[in-house]
Design an enzyme around this catalytic site. Structure first.
Site, PDB file in Angstrom:
ATOM      1  N   ARG A 104      42.191  65.007  42.622  1.00  0.00           N
ATOM      2  CA  ARG A 104      41.388  66.216  42.751  1.00  0.00           C
ATOM      3  C   ARG A 104      40.203  66.166  41.777  1.00  0.00           C
ATOM      4  O   ARG A 104      40.167  65.351  40.871  1.00  0.00           O
ATOM      5  CB  ARG A 104      42.155  67.517  42.509  1.00  0.00           C
ATOM      6  CG  ARG A 104      43.322  67.453  41.748  1.00  0.00           C
ATOM      7  CD  ARG A 104      44.117  68.709  41.408  1.00  0.00           C
ATOM      8  NE  ARG A 104      43.436  69.956  41.229  1.00  0.00           N
ATOM      9  CZ  ARG A 104      43.903  70.939  40.453  1.00  0.00           C
ATOM     10  NH1 ARG A 104      45.030  70.786  39.798  1.00  0.00           N
ATOM     11  NH2 ARG A 104      43.256  72.072  40.350  1.00  0.00           N
ATOM     12  N   THR A 128      62.702  83.946  46.575  1.00  0.00           N
ATOM     13  CA  THR A 128      61.641  83.839  47.581  1.00  0.00           C
ATOM     14  C   THR A 128      62.252  83.642  48.965  1.00  0.00           C
ATOM     15  O   THR A 128      61.788  84.221  49.954  1.00  0.00           O
ATOM     16  CB  THR A 128      60.690  82.680  47.246  1.00  0.00           C
ATOM     17  OG1 THR A 128      60.391  82.719  45.853  1.00  0.00           O
ATOM     18  CG2 THR A 128      59.402  82.786  48.020  1.00  0.00           C
ATOM     19  N   HIS A 152      56.197  73.354  34.229  1.00  0.00           N
ATOM     20  CA  HIS A 152      56.202  72.478  35.408  1.00  0.00           C
ATOM     21  C   HIS A 152      54.772  72.086  35.805  1.00  0.00           C
ATOM     22  O   HIS A 152      54.595  71.215  36.645  1.00  0.00           O
ATOM     23  CB  HIS A 152      56.966  73.114  36.586  1.00  0.00           C
ATOM     24  CG  HIS A 152      56.331  74.330  37.168  1.00  0.00           C
ATOM     25  ND1 HIS A 152      57.040  75.306  37.815  1.00  0.00           N
ATOM     26  CD2 HIS A 152      55.048  74.740  37.219  1.00  0.00           C
ATOM     27  CE1 HIS A 152      56.228  76.247  38.217  1.00  0.00           C
ATOM     28  NE2 HIS A 152      55.013  75.931  37.870  1.00  0.00           N
ATOM     29  N   HIS A 153      53.773  72.706  35.177  1.00  0.00           N
ATOM     30  CA  HIS A 153      52.392  72.263  35.382  1.00  0.00           C
ATOM     31  C   HIS A 153      52.073  71.071  34.481  1.00  0.00           C
ATOM     32  O   HIS A 153      50.988  70.529  34.547  1.00  0.00           O
ATOM     33  CB  HIS A 153      51.409  73.395  35.067  1.00  0.00           C
ATOM     34  CG  HIS A 153      51.562  74.581  35.961  1.00  0.00           C
ATOM     35  ND1 HIS A 153      50.822  74.748  37.102  1.00  0.00           N
ATOM     36  CD2 HIS A 153      52.379  75.658  35.896  1.00  0.00           C
ATOM     37  CE1 HIS A 153      51.169  75.881  37.694  1.00  0.00           C
ATOM     38  NE2 HIS A 153      52.115  76.448  36.984  1.00  0.00           N
ATOM     39  N   LYS A 196      63.403  86.829  50.432  1.00  0.00           N
ATOM     40  CA  LYS A 196      62.318  87.585  51.044  1.00  0.00           C
ATOM     41  C   LYS A 196      61.998  87.061  52.434  1.00  0.00           C
ATOM     42  O   LYS A 196      61.907  87.837  53.397  1.00  0.00           O
ATOM     43  CB  LYS A 196      61.064  87.511  50.179  1.00  0.00           C
ATOM     44  CG  LYS A 196      61.230  88.284  48.920  1.00  0.00           C
ATOM     45  CD  LYS A 196      59.940  88.358  48.151  1.00  0.00           C
ATOM     46  CE  LYS A 196      59.986  89.504  47.196  1.00  0.00           C
ATOM     47  NZ  LYS A 196      59.858  90.796  47.851  1.00  0.00           N
ATOM     48  N   SER A 235      55.881  93.150  53.774  1.00  0.00           N
ATOM     49  CA  SER A 235      57.080  93.979  53.939  1.00  0.00           C
ATOM     50  C   SER A 235      56.749  95.339  54.530  1.00  0.00           C
ATOM     51  O   SER A 235      57.649  96.047  54.983  1.00  0.00           O
ATOM     52  CB  SER A 235      57.781  94.180  52.589  1.00  0.00           C
ATOM     53  OG  SER A 235      58.047  92.947  51.998  1.00  0.00           O
ATOM     54  N   TYR A 261      52.082  84.603  40.324  1.00  0.00           N
ATOM     55  CA  TYR A 261      52.864  85.643  40.995  1.00  0.00           C
ATOM     56  C   TYR A 261      52.106  86.960  41.059  1.00  0.00           C
ATOM     57  O   TYR A 261      52.343  87.757  41.966  1.00  0.00           O
ATOM     58  CB  TYR A 261      54.239  85.777  40.334  1.00  0.00           C
ATOM     59  CG  TYR A 261      55.022  84.506  40.543  1.00  0.00           C
ATOM     60  CD1 TYR A 261      55.407  84.146  41.833  1.00  0.00           C
ATOM     61  CD2 TYR A 261      55.263  83.632  39.513  1.00  0.00           C
ATOM     62  CE1 TYR A 261      56.053  82.958  42.065  1.00  0.00           C
ATOM     63  CE2 TYR A 261      55.904  82.430  39.742  1.00  0.00           C
ATOM     64  CZ  TYR A 261      56.294  82.094  41.021  1.00  0.00           C
ATOM     65  OH  TYR A 261      56.905  80.902  41.245  1.00  0.00           O
ATOM     66  N   ASP A 307      45.550 111.483  43.294  1.00  0.00           N
ATOM     67  CA  ASP A 307      44.594 110.455  42.867  1.00  0.00           C
ATOM     68  C   ASP A 307      45.333 109.530  41.913  1.00  0.00           C
ATOM     69  O   ASP A 307      46.525 109.692  41.674  1.00  0.00           O
ATOM     70  CB  ASP A 307      43.381 111.099  42.160  1.00  0.00           C
ATOM     71  CG  ASP A 307      42.151 110.196  42.228  1.00  0.00           C
ATOM     72  OD1 ASP A 307      42.284 109.013  41.864  1.00  0.00           O
ATOM     73  OD2 ASP A 307      41.084 110.653  42.665  1.00  0.00           O
ATOM     74  N   GLU A 314      50.505  84.491  36.372  1.00  0.00           N
ATOM     75  CA  GLU A 314      49.283  84.810  37.118  1.00  0.00           C
ATOM     76  C   GLU A 314      49.439  84.446  38.602  1.00  0.00           C
ATOM     77  O   GLU A 314      48.985  85.166  39.490  1.00  0.00           O
ATOM     78  CB  GLU A 314      48.097  84.059  36.502  1.00  0.00           C
ATOM     79  CG  GLU A 314      46.821  84.022  37.332  1.00  0.00           C
ATOM     80  CD  GLU A 314      46.129  85.367  37.427  1.00  0.00           C
ATOM     81  OE1 GLU A 314      46.492  86.263  36.648  1.00  0.00           O
ATOM     82  OE2 GLU A 314      45.243  85.512  38.275  1.00  0.00           O
ATOM     83  N   HIS A 320      34.204  78.055  41.534  1.00  0.00           N
ATOM     84  CA  HIS A 320      34.918  78.421  42.762  1.00  0.00           C
ATOM     85  C   HIS A 320      36.307  78.955  42.410  1.00  0.00           C
ATOM     86  O   HIS A 320      36.717  80.014  42.891  1.00  0.00           O
ATOM     87  CB  HIS A 320      35.034  77.214  43.697  1.00  0.00           C
ATOM     88  CG  HIS A 320      36.071  77.357  44.776  1.00  0.00           C
ATOM     89  ND1 HIS A 320      35.882  78.141  45.887  1.00  0.00           N
ATOM     90  CD2 HIS A 320      37.310  76.835  44.910  1.00  0.00           C
ATOM     91  CE1 HIS A 320      36.958  78.089  46.661  1.00  0.00           C
ATOM     92  NE2 HIS A 320      37.848  77.309  46.088  1.00  0.00           N
ATOM     93  N   HIS A 337      51.280  80.730  34.917  1.00  0.00           N
ATOM     94  CA  HIS A 337      52.285  80.815  35.960  1.00  0.00           C
ATOM     95  C   HIS A 337      52.581  82.241  36.400  1.00  0.00           C
ATOM     96  O   HIS A 337      52.555  82.517  37.594  1.00  0.00           O
ATOM     97  CB  HIS A 337      53.543  80.006  35.687  1.00  0.00           C
ATOM     98  CG  HIS A 337      54.184  79.691  36.998  1.00  0.00           C
ATOM     99  ND1 HIS A 337      53.696  78.713  37.827  1.00  0.00           N
ATOM    100  CD2 HIS A 337      55.148  80.320  37.690  1.00  0.00           C
ATOM    101  CE1 HIS A 337      54.362  78.731  38.965  1.00  0.00           C
ATOM    102  NE2 HIS A 337      55.252  79.694  38.912  1.00  0.00           N
ATOM    103  N   TRP A 360      38.897  75.453  36.321  1.00  0.00           N
ATOM    104  CA  TRP A 360      39.191  76.864  35.995  1.00  0.00           C
ATOM    105  C   TRP A 360      40.277  76.966  34.942  1.00  0.00           C
ATOM    106  O   TRP A 360      40.423  77.993  34.303  1.00  0.00           O
ATOM    107  CB  TRP A 360      39.569  77.648  37.260  1.00  0.00           C
ATOM    108  CG  TRP A 360      41.027  77.556  37.636  1.00  0.00           C
ATOM    109  CD1 TRP A 360      41.613  76.568  38.353  1.00  0.00           C
ATOM    110  CD2 TRP A 360      42.058  78.502  37.336  1.00  0.00           C
ATOM    111  NE1 TRP A 360      42.950  76.825  38.500  1.00  0.00           N
ATOM    112  CE2 TRP A 360      43.254  78.007  37.893  1.00  0.00           C
ATOM    113  CE3 TRP A 360      42.100  79.720  36.645  1.00  0.00           C
ATOM    114  CZ2 TRP A 360      44.470  78.669  37.785  1.00  0.00           C
ATOM    115  CZ3 TRP A 360      43.322  80.379  36.534  1.00  0.00           C
ATOM    116  CH2 TRP A 360      44.488  79.849  37.106  1.00  0.00           C
ATOM    117  N   SER A 404      39.338  94.493  32.539  1.00  0.00           N
ATOM    118  CA  SER A 404      39.351  95.224  33.803  1.00  0.00           C
ATOM    119  C   SER A 404      40.743  95.196  34.428  1.00  0.00           C
ATOM    120  O   SER A 404      41.275  96.231  34.833  1.00  0.00           O
ATOM    121  CB  SER A 404      38.321  94.608  34.751  1.00  0.00           C
ATOM    122  OG  SER A 404      38.562  95.025  36.061  1.00  0.00           O
ATOM    123  N   SER A 405      41.354  94.003  34.480  1.00  0.00           N
ATOM    124  CA  SER A 405      42.691  93.900  35.095  1.00  0.00           C
ATOM    125  C   SER A 405      43.711  94.708  34.318  1.00  0.00           C
ATOM    126  O   SER A 405      44.579  95.356  34.912  1.00  0.00           O
ATOM    127  CB  SER A 405      43.174  92.457  35.128  1.00  0.00           C
ATOM    128  OG  SER A 405      42.203  91.623  35.609  1.00  0.00           O
TER     129      SER A 405
END
Lengths: 188, 529
Positions: free
Chosen positions: B454, B332, B306-307, B335, B272, B261, B109, B259, B80, B257, B145, B173-174
């Site tokens: 979890r 943040t 921080h993880h 924004k 925006s 963002y 293009d 990732e 998932h 991390h 994951w 791909s990314s």
């Protein structure tokens, strides 16, 4: 259109270069991590090479308690205990202690002990002149061995550390040894 | 290279309209076709990943083990996560970039159309491999994951090899997509489109693309190390051979991390774009938005640990990562306040894209606040690995990233199809989603604070009521998305012609081409005022 095309190729080349560099950087993180831990003494990692005998005088003015702790990793059928739970030493004094490993299985096995010192920041002040963790430890089926550790605590150890805990985790590496040649295993 | 462009040029003149059948989609180099493919692919993955979430929620409806065994439960949480991150959110943003970036900067293009085709068409294979691994003997990946070593090395089964290769393909791909976006934005802007005139969606995607090429290779490195540790006897993460399992977490989160963002910066760009349109005002603080995005991206490289507060870091490390993490709330906050200031005294109307954007601002801010709570090191020791974390990242990813993608689809759907969507159905979709998503994720804060861990298929009896409620919310949210699917098909098939400028408050080059947008746009660069 011509200049445009050159722009694209040059830019793509640069971006691919960044990508490859970052792939390399991912692997660079591995030695960097070790260097960082070595320099700062974080992670409780002790040096994996033998230290020289102490050159400074023994600090008689204070005593440091060194505790020993050991465990086997996973379901390894060994008994692995220090013969002494803790000892008080003067910094700078060379001390010898033993750890006892008994192979309770019916097979000859090889173990590798991995040391860790807590608190981690004191790890750089713990010097091992001789340690069974420098070598792999083959123990025959049903056999018991006493494995020596000769160490001293650096007199430069900051005064705030009064107790050091040295812990060993014994890993079963019999399978890896079987995979590579035996001489290879002995030389390392 | 020259050949590619020349051939490409010929094609433009030979047939202005796409050829029919499957070949159109397989061989296409048109940014609009590829954008459409990305978006449909992301939507299908969203539904598949959603079904897995419903398996998880069905099992957690009651305490005890009823429906699936714990190992399959773990495979569901793992796949998932992977599908939603790499299969739904990221391809959806890439699809939006494909559709909108060339139109927003007045380019004909994407800069590298052939590579564009490749970067999409390797994706289905990546996810085919990942999904098929679930049917292997012993099951698919079950280590979460985040694939922490040694769960993914010592204790995993052979589906790990398939997992590693599928992540490699997703990464390629990314990276190709990101390179394409950067080259397009740098080289194909219409004359007069200076960097500081670019729409914010383009800006946020440019910064996201740089994040992608910086960290996706690190992820590729991490999965490669897992592969060699498992199959080739290396000891990167194996303490017995001199490695360190904690190092895995450092390498993974150095990717992980930024990732996070990557999955939220394009959302900032979308909001925006939409908020000024329906406030009928210019975006408040355009340049501060650009600098805030850039500083979030830069800060994202120095907060990864921080993880890992509970891995036994020294106090200095914990404080450093705590303060750096809290620092991110400053840009943040810039924004969020800018969006609010844009709406302030605007002539606001509440069309569906605007509704989703406002929901985004409020709910994403809730997710941001729970993130701030998690950043407080001593508090994190309680929150770590509980449902509070699950609540936090679903608020920023579902009501953040996914809501912004839905808002973007509603906003540009009339431009893509030439038809207005069914307003009534859209309202139904919005309200069903908004209510159910909060029933789904808000109580997770409470069970998390009360200590529910979890990734566990069973739980203590005192969590039963809240979990039943959460599961009801989950199924309601899941089925609400079928309204969206029906609405999309209806909108594509029916005929409710819209003008070129669909929203009268809208600003930007994409509204100067007819609706639906012709197959080729801006073959001659537009004039930028």
């Amino acid at each position: 259109m011509d200049s445009q095309r050159l722009d694209n190729t040059a830019l793509v080349k640069r971006l691919v270069l960044i990508t490859l560099a970052m792939f390399g950087f991912g692997f660079m993180l591995v030695p960097l991590y070790d260097v960082f831990c070595d320099v700062t003494g974080l992670n409780g990692k002790t040096s994996d090479t033998a230290a020289q005998a102490p050159t400074s005088l023994i600090d008689e003015s204070r005593e440091v308690t060194v505790e020993f702790w050991s465990r086997t990793q996973g379901a390894m059928p060994w008994e692995f205990q220090p013969t002494l739970k803790k000892i008080k030493v003067h910094p700078g004094k060379v001390t010898k202690v033993f750890f006892r490993a008994s192979n309770r299985s019916n097979d000859d096995m090889v173990g590798q002990a991995i040391p860790s010192v807590s608190p981690g920041l004191a790890a750089n002040y713990f010097h091992k002149i001789e340690c069974f963790c420098f070598n792999q430890q083959p123990v025959k089926a049903g056999e018991t061995v006493d494995m020596p550790l000769i160490f001293y605590v650096d007199p430069a150890l900051p005064a705030k550390f009064t107790t050091l805990t040295l812990s060993y985790t014994m890993f079963d590496i019999s399978n890896q040894i079987a995979a590579t040649s035996l001489t290879n295993g002995e030389s390392s | 290279m020259s050949k590619v462009i020349e051939q490409d040029h010929h094609e433009h003149h030979d047939h202005h309209h796409p050829s029919g059948g499957i070949k159109r989609w397989l061989y296409t180099t048109n940014h609009k076709d590829i954008g459409t493919l990305y978006l449909w692919f992301a939507f299908i993955m969203f539904l598949i990943g959603g079904c897995m979430a419903l398996v998880i929620r069905a099992e957690l409806f009651q305490p005890g083990l009823q429906i699936v065994d714990p190992d399959f439960f773990n495979q569901m949480t793992t796949v998932h996560g992977l599908i939603m991150v790499f299969g739904a959110v990221m391809p959806a943003f890439t699809g939006l970039a494909n559709w909108m970036v060339p139109m927003m900067i007045g380019a004909p293009d994407m800069a590298l159309p052939r590579m564009n085709n490749w970067s999409f068409w390797i994706l289905p294979f990546a996810f085919f491999i990942l999904l098929m691994s679930l049917f292997m003997e012993g099951g698919g990946p079950n280590f979460g994951w985040t694939f922490y070593a040694p769960l993914s090395t010592t204790y995993s089964n052979d589906s790990t090899a398939l997992f590693v290769f599928s992540v490699h393909i997703m990464g390629m791909s990314s990276i190709m997509g990101a390179i394409n976006v950067i080259v397009t934005i740098f080289n194909l802007r219409a004359p007069g489109m200076t960097l500081m005139k670019m729409p914010l969606f383009v800006w946020t995607w440019l910064i996201t693309a740089f994040l992608l090429i910086a960290v996706m290779p690190v992820l590729a490195g991490a999965v490669t190390m897992v592969l060699t540790d498992k199959y080739f006897g290396t000891s990167f993460f194996n303490a017995a051979g001199g490695g360190d399992p904690v190092m895995f977490q450092h390498i993974f989160w150095f990717f992980g991390h930024p990732e996070v963002y990557i999955m939220i910066l394009p959302a900032f760009g979308i909001v925006s774009t939409i908020v000024p349109t329906f406030s009928r005002k210019r975006l408040f603080g355009y340049s501060s938005m650009v600098y805030a995005t850039a500083s979030i991206a830069l800060l994202s490289f120095v907060v990864w640990a921080h993880h890992m507060f509970t891995t036994g870091m020294p106090l200095f490390g914990e404080l450093f990562f705590m303060y750096c993490t809290m620092l991110i709330s400053v840009p943040t906050g810039v924004k969020v306040f800018n969006w609010v200031a844009t709406m302030w005294r605007g002539a606001m109307t509440f069309e569906i894209p605007m509704m989703f954007s406002i929901a985004f601002i409020i709910l994403f801010t809730i997710g941001g606040f729970s993130g701030l709570m998690l950043a407080i090191t001593p508090a994190d020791f309680q929150y770590h690995d509980t449902y509070f974390v699950v609540a936090h990242f679903h608020y920023v990813l579902v009501t953040g990233a996914i809501f912004s993608i839905i808002a973007a689809v509603y906003y540009w759907l009339p431009k893509w199809t030439g038809n207005m969507y069914d307003e009534g159905l859209a309202k139904l979709h919005f309200w069903c989603s908004l209510i159910s998503v909060n029933v789904l994720f808000f109580p997770m804060h409470f069970v998390g604070l009360a200590g529910m861990p979890r990734r566990i298929p069973d739980y203590a009896i005192q969590f039963a009521d809240f979990n039943a409620l959460i599961s009801v919310g989950a199924f309601a949210f899941g089925f609400s998305q079928l309204i969206f699917l029906y609405l999309l098909i209806k909108c594509i098939r029916e005929n409710h012609q819209v003008p070129a400028k669909v929203w009268e408050g809208a600003d930007g080059l994409e509204w100067e081409v007819p609706s639906p947008a012709p197959y080729h746009t801006f073959e001659k660069p537009p004039l930028i005022r």
